[in-house]
Scaffold this motif. Sequence first.
Motif, PDB file in Angstrom:
ATOM      1  N   ASN A   1     -23.711 -64.646  -3.085  1.00  0.00           N
ATOM      2  CA  ASN A   1     -24.367 -63.511  -3.712  1.00  0.00           C
ATOM      3  C   ASN A   1     -24.418 -62.329  -2.737  1.00  0.00           C
ATOM      4  O   ASN A   1     -24.057 -61.206  -3.079  1.00  0.00           O
ATOM      5  N   LEU A   2     -24.850 -62.611  -1.516  1.00  0.00           N
ATOM      6  CA  LEU A   2     -24.977 -61.540  -0.526  1.00  0.00           C
ATOM      7  C   LEU A   2     -23.622 -60.918  -0.203  1.00  0.00           C
ATOM      8  O   LEU A   2     -23.509 -59.709  -0.019  1.00  0.00           O
ATOM      9  N   SER A   3     -22.595 -61.764  -0.146  1.00  0.00           N
ATOM     10  CA  SER A   3     -21.296 -61.217   0.225  1.00  0.00           C
ATOM     11  C   SER A   3     -20.729 -60.343  -0.883  1.00  0.00           C
ATOM     12  O   SER A   3     -20.134 -59.301  -0.621  1.00  0.00           O
ATOM     13  N   MET A   4     -20.941 -60.772  -2.129  1.00  0.00           N
ATOM     14  CA  MET A   4     -20.461 -59.932  -3.226  1.00  0.00           C
ATOM     15  C   MET A   4     -21.214 -58.610  -3.233  1.00  0.00           C
ATOM     16  O   MET A   4     -20.635 -57.550  -3.440  1.00  0.00           O
ATOM     17  N   GLN A   5     -22.514 -58.688  -3.000  1.00  0.00           N
ATOM     18  CA  GLN A   5     -23.285 -57.446  -2.954  1.00  0.00           C
ATOM     19  C   GLN A   5     -22.777 -56.532  -1.862  1.00  0.00           C
ATOM     20  O   GLN A   5     -22.647 -55.329  -2.033  1.00  0.00           O
ATOM     21  N   LYS A   6     -22.491 -57.148  -0.719  1.00  0.00           N
ATOM     22  CA  LYS A   6     -22.045 -56.342   0.412  1.00  0.00           C
ATOM     23  C   LYS A   6     -20.692 -55.705   0.124  1.00  0.00           C
ATOM     24  O   LYS A   6     -20.481 -54.505   0.351  1.00  0.00           O
ATOM     25  N   LEU A   7     -19.801 -56.533  -0.385  1.00  0.00           N
ATOM     26  CA  LEU A   7     -18.472 -56.045  -0.722  1.00  0.00           C
ATOM     27  C   LEU A   7     -18.559 -54.847  -1.654  1.00  0.00           C
ATOM     28  O   LEU A   7     -17.934 -53.811  -1.452  1.00  0.00           O
ATOM     29  N   HIS A   8     -19.388 -55.006  -2.675  1.00  0.00           N
ATOM     30  CA  HIS A   8     -19.474 -53.949  -3.656  1.00  0.00           C
ATOM     31  C   HIS A   8     -20.209 -52.734  -3.108  1.00  0.00           C
ATOM     32  O   HIS A   8     -19.894 -51.608  -3.456  1.00  0.00           O
ATOM     33  N   ARG A   9     -21.146 -52.974  -2.192  1.00  0.00           N
ATOM     34  CA  ARG A   9     -21.824 -51.848  -1.553  1.00  0.00           C
ATOM     35  C   ARG A   9     -20.828 -51.045  -0.726  1.00  0.00           C
ATOM     36  O   ARG A   9     -20.790 -49.823  -0.761  1.00  0.00           O
ATOM     37  N   LEU A  10     -20.006 -51.766   0.017  1.00  0.00           N
ATOM     38  CA  LEU A  10     -19.007 -51.083   0.847  1.00  0.00           C
ATOM     39  C   LEU A  10     -18.074 -50.247  -0.026  1.00  0.00           C
ATOM     40  O   LEU A  10     -17.710 -49.123   0.323  1.00  0.00           O
ATOM     41  N   GLN A  11     -17.711 -50.831  -1.152  1.00  0.00           N
ATOM     42  CA  GLN A  11     -16.788 -50.102  -2.015  1.00  0.00           C
ATOM     43  C   GLN A  11     -17.442 -48.876  -2.636  1.00  0.00           C
ATOM     44  O   GLN A  11     -16.822 -47.831  -2.774  1.00  0.00           O
ATOM     45  N   ARG A  12     -18.700 -49.045  -2.989  1.00  0.00           N
ATOM     46  CA  ARG A  12     -19.382 -47.921  -3.621  1.00  0.00           C
ATOM     47  C   ARG A  12     -19.584 -46.761  -2.656  1.00  0.00           C
ATOM     48  O   ARG A  12     -19.829 -45.641  -3.074  1.00  0.00           O
ATOM     49  N   ALA A  13     -19.505 -47.069  -1.386  1.00  0.00           N
ATOM     50  CA  ALA A  13     -19.695 -46.012  -0.398  1.00  0.00           C
ATOM     51  C   ALA A  13     -18.456 -45.115  -0.330  1.00  0.00           C
ATOM     52  O   ALA A  13     -18.464 -44.068   0.294  1.00  0.00           O
ATOM     53  N   ARG A  14     -17.395 -45.534  -0.956  1.00  0.00           N
ATOM     54  CA  ARG A  14     -16.167 -44.743  -0.953  1.00  0.00           C
ATOM     55  C   ARG A  14     -16.200 -43.700  -2.061  1.00  0.00           C
ATOM     56  O   ARG A  14     -17.091 -43.670  -2.896  1.00  0.00           O
ATOM     57  N   ILE A  15     -15.155 -42.910  -2.052  1.00  0.00           N
ATOM     58  CA  ILE A  15     -15.054 -41.870  -3.062  1.00  0.00           C
ATOM     59  C   ILE A  15     -13.915 -42.216  -3.998  1.00  0.00           C
ATOM     60  O   ILE A  15     -12.881 -42.712  -3.555  1.00  0.00           O
ATOM     61  N   ALA A  16     -14.122 -41.970  -5.269  1.00  0.00           N
ATOM     62  CA  ALA A  16     -13.062 -42.236  -6.231  1.00  0.00           C
ATOM     63  C   ALA A  16     -12.735 -40.938  -6.956  1.00  0.00           C
ATOM     64  O   ALA A  16     -13.563 -40.026  -6.996  1.00  0.00           O
ATOM     65  N   PRO A  17     -11.531 -40.857  -7.509  1.00  0.00           N
ATOM     66  CA  PRO A  17     -11.192 -39.633  -8.239  1.00  0.00           C
ATOM     67  C   PRO A  17     -12.095 -39.478  -9.456  1.00  0.00           C
ATOM     68  O   PRO A  17     -12.369 -40.456 -10.149  1.00  0.00           O
ATOM     69  N   GLN A  18     -12.568 -38.264  -9.675  1.00  0.00           N
ATOM     70  CA  GLN A  18     -13.403 -38.032 -10.855  1.00  0.00           C
ATOM     71  C   GLN A  18     -12.501 -37.804 -12.052  1.00  0.00           C
ATOM     72  O   GLN A  18     -11.755 -36.832 -12.093  1.00  0.00           O
ATOM     73  N   LEU A  19     -12.572 -38.727 -12.990  1.00  0.00           N
ATOM     74  CA  LEU A  19     -11.691 -38.651 -14.145  1.00  0.00           C
ATOM     75  C   LEU A  19     -12.473 -38.074 -15.319  1.00  0.00           C
ATOM     76  O   LEU A  19     -13.131 -38.795 -16.069  1.00  0.00           O
ATOM     77  N   ARG A  20     -12.408 -36.750 -15.427  1.00  0.00           N
ATOM     78  CA  ARG A  20     -13.233 -36.061 -16.434  1.00  0.00           C
ATOM     79  C   ARG A  20     -12.464 -35.891 -17.731  1.00  0.00           C
ATOM     80  O   ARG A  20     -11.239 -35.969 -17.755  1.00  0.00           O
ATOM     81  N   PRO A  21     -13.208 -35.619 -18.817  1.00  0.00           N
ATOM     82  CA  PRO A  21     -12.500 -35.337 -20.068  1.00  0.00           C
ATOM     83  C   PRO A  21     -11.629 -34.105 -19.851  1.00  0.00           C
ATOM     84  O   PRO A  21     -12.054 -33.146 -19.200  1.00  0.00           O
ATOM     85  N   CYS A  22     -10.421 -34.128 -20.312  1.00  0.00           N
ATOM     86  CA  CYS A  22      -9.553 -32.972 -20.174  1.00  0.00           C
ATOM     87  C   CYS A  22      -8.515 -33.032 -21.267  1.00  0.00           C
ATOM     88  O   CYS A  22      -8.331 -34.079 -21.892  1.00  0.00           O
ATOM     89  N   PRO A  23      -7.856 -31.935 -21.533  1.00  0.00           N
ATOM     90  CA  PRO A  23      -6.871 -31.961 -22.612  1.00  0.00           C
ATOM     91  C   PRO A  23      -5.798 -32.982 -22.283  1.00  0.00           C
ATOM     92  O   PRO A  23      -5.388 -33.092 -21.139  1.00  0.00           O
ATOM     93  N   GLY A  24      -5.378 -33.726 -23.261  1.00  0.00           N
ATOM     94  CA  GLY A  24      -4.368 -34.743 -22.985  1.00  0.00           C
ATOM     95  C   GLY A  24      -4.107 -35.567 -24.218  1.00  0.00           C
ATOM     96  O   GLY A  24      -4.281 -35.101 -25.351  1.00  0.00           O
ATOM     97  N   ALA A  25      -3.738 -36.808 -23.980  1.00  0.00           N
ATOM     98  CA  ALA A  25      -3.249 -37.645 -25.065  1.00  0.00           C
ATOM     99  C   ALA A  25      -4.347 -38.385 -25.827  1.00  0.00           C
ATOM    100  O   ALA A  25      -4.102 -38.959 -26.877  1.00  0.00           O
ATOM    101  N   GLU A  26      -5.560 -38.364 -25.289  1.00  0.00           N
ATOM    102  CA  GLU A  26      -6.595 -39.218 -25.869  1.00  0.00           C
ATOM    103  C   GLU A  26      -6.910 -38.939 -27.346  1.00  0.00           C
ATOM    104  O   GLU A  26      -6.968 -39.875 -28.146  1.00  0.00           O
TER     105      GLU A  26
END
Length: 687
Positions: free
Chosen positions: A229-254
Amino acid sequence: MEVTDLSGVGPKLAEKLLALGIRQVTDLLFHLPSRYEDRTRIHPIGSCQPGQRVLIEGRVEHSAIVRGRRSMLVVMLSDGTGRITLRFFHFRAYQRQQLSAGTLVRCFGEIRAGYQGLEMIHPSYQRLGGDGEEEVADRLTPVYPSAEGLGQKNWIKLTDQALALMRRGVLELEELLPDNLLGQLNLQPLSDALDYIHRPPADADVAALVMRDHPAQKRLALEELLAHNLSMQKLHRLQRARIAPQLRPCPGAEPEFMRRLPFALTGAQQRVSAEVYRDLESDKPMLRLVHGDVGSGKTVIAALAALRASDNGFQTAITAPTELLAEQHFRVFSDWLEPLGISPVWLSGKVTGKKRTEALHRIGDGAQVVIGTHALMQKGVEFNRLGLVIVDEQHRFGVDQRMDLLEKGRTERQQAHQLIMTATPIPRTLAMTAYAGMDVSVIDELPPGRKPVKTVVMSNQRRADIIRRVATACATGQQAYWVCTLIEESDAIEAQAAEDVANVLRDELHGLNVGLVHGRLKPSEKQQVMESFKEGHIHLLVATTVIEVGVDVPNASLMIIENAERLGLAQLHQLRGRVGRGSSQSSCVLMYNPPLGDLSQQRLETMRQTTDGFQIAEKDLELRGPGDVLGTRQTGMLLFRVADLARDAGLLEIIPDAANTLLQHHPEQTEKLIHRWVGDVARFAGV
Ligand code: ADP
Ligand code: MG
C-alpha cells in the motif's frame, strides 16, 4: 552484513542474488518459501488422489525404456496398497539400472491420473536400503521461489546461515510496525515469525501453513500488505509531482466522433468521461482507474480520451494483455477513427521486419493513436509526443510494465496521463491496496436494453440435449460459443482438445458452420475466424479461453462452457460476459463433469443466481481455496511472498488506516518497510 559474508557465496552467486534484490543477509530472511512439501509422512499408494504432492514408497515391479517419438523411462511401483507408474522423459541409461525390478524406492511428486491409473512425472526419488528404515524428514520442507541457476539446495544453505545469525542476534532486524498495531493484533516478535516460516517444526500446524493462515504468516502478511500500500502511494505521489500536458477542449475531431457514434452515452459513461476530461485538463498527470463490469462500455471512454489527446497534438498508446483483445481494439478504433482522418498504428510482437520498421517509423513520427500488446513497452519503440497511456484489463500486467510504457512519454519533469481500465470487479478493500493512491471511476450502469444472461447448470450427461439446444438457437439466426476448458497448462494440448470438440460438433450439427479459435492460431488466422464470426458466417464458434477477455460480438447470444466446474468465478464471469451484449435474451449453459465437489457447486450456483460482477467477486474472495492461482491472476501486479488476498481479506480492512498512521507518525519506517518488502519503488518512477 552482506550475503558475500556468508560461506559459499562467491561473486557469481552474489550476482544472481542481487538480481533478485538480495544484497544483505536480512534480505535473505525475507525471501520466504512460496510453499511447503510434506515429506514427513509416507502415503499408501492406494489412498493417493490426483493433484496431491506426496511422499510414497514402494518396490519396483518392472521398468522399461519405451521408445517412441521421444523415449521415456517407465517404472511401475507397488506397495501392496496400490500401483503407480513413474515416467521420466529426461533420463540417463544408468537410471534404468538404478530402478530395476525389486529396488525399494521412495519418491516425492505430484500424483496424476494417467491412462493406466496413477502416475508421477519426474518424481524426485531415493533408493532405499533393503529394510527401508531411512528416516523421513522431521520438518516440513520449504520450497523457495527461485531463478535460473539457483537450486533449492542453495536456498536451504543460505537461509540456514541467515537464520543461525538471526538467532544469535547478530543481524539487525528492526521492528517496523508501531507498538499500538502490534499490541492491538497480538502479534509475535518478527524473528519468531521468520524462524517459524522458514523452518516449520515437526508439530507445525501443516494445514494452516499450507493455507497461509498461520499467525506467523499473518504477521508477515500484514507487513507485506502495508508495504505494498505504501509503495503504491509513494509511486503515485512521485508521479503526481510531475507535470503532464494539459489536454483542453479544442477544435478537433471529437464533435464529429460523437455525431457518428451509433448510440448515446449512458449516464455512467457521461459521468466517467467528465472525470477523465477533468484530469486530462489538469497539468498533473492523470492516474485513473476506470472500473466497469464486462460490457459496460469502457472502450468509448478510452476513445474519447484518445481523441482529446490527438486534438491537442499528443499521441496515445493503448495496450491490452492479449493479442486477441489488442486486435479487437485496433479494429474498433480503426472503424471509429478512420472516418475522422486518424489511422491507428498496430504493433505486437508478431509484427516483424519491414512492417515493424514502418510501424516504429510512424510511432516516432507522431502517429496519433498506437495500439498493441506489451510489445509497445519494449525497447526501440520511441514515441514523439506521448501524452496518454491507456492500459486495458491491466490486472494482467505487472506494475513494472505499466511503468515501462510510461517511461516512453517522460522527459525530465513531464509525463503522460494514465488511464487504466479493468473489468475485474475488485472488492473495495482490495482496490485500496492494489491501487492505493489512484483515482477510481466506476461505470455502474450497463447500456440500455441489455437483458441479464440466463444461466443454467447441466451435467455433461445431457450433452445431447445441449447440442440440440445449440442447433435450435442457430436455426433461428442466433450465434453461439462453445468454450473448451482444460486444466492442462499447455496451449498445444488445449488447442488439440478444442479441435477434437469442433470436429465432433461439425459431425453432429451438419448444416451449421462451425469455426474454431485457439491460442495456437496465427494472429491473422484468429482474426479471420473472429471476423467471420462477427459477420455471421460462422454460427458456432468453438474456442478455448482465449476469448475470455474483451471479445465483442453482440449477436452471439448462447454460450456453452465445458467443464465449468474447473474454472474460478472471475474467469467464468469474464467468459459469460461475451454474451448478453446485444438486445436479445442470452443464455449460458455451465456444463459440468459429475460428481460436483462442494466448492464447485457453490461457484456454479453463484453464477446461476447473479450476473452482478461485484457480488461474484465478493463470493469469489470468500470461496477461494489455497493454491488457487486466481489470487495473483486477479490483480497480476501483486505477487505476494506471504500475503494471500483470499485468506487475508480481513487484514485488508485495516491496511489503509494503518498505512496512513505510519505515514503521519513514522515516515522513516515507511521507507524501510517498502525497502524490505517491495524494493526500490523509485526506479518505477524514474527518479
Ligand atoms: P467493455 O466495458 O466490456 O470494454 P465495450 O466497450 O466493449 O465494453 O462495450 C460493449 C458493447 O456495448 C459494445 O458493442 C459497445 O459498442 C456497446 N456500447 C457501449 N456503450 C454503449 C451505449 N451507451 N449504448 C449502447 N451500446 C453501447
Ligand atoms: Mg473491453
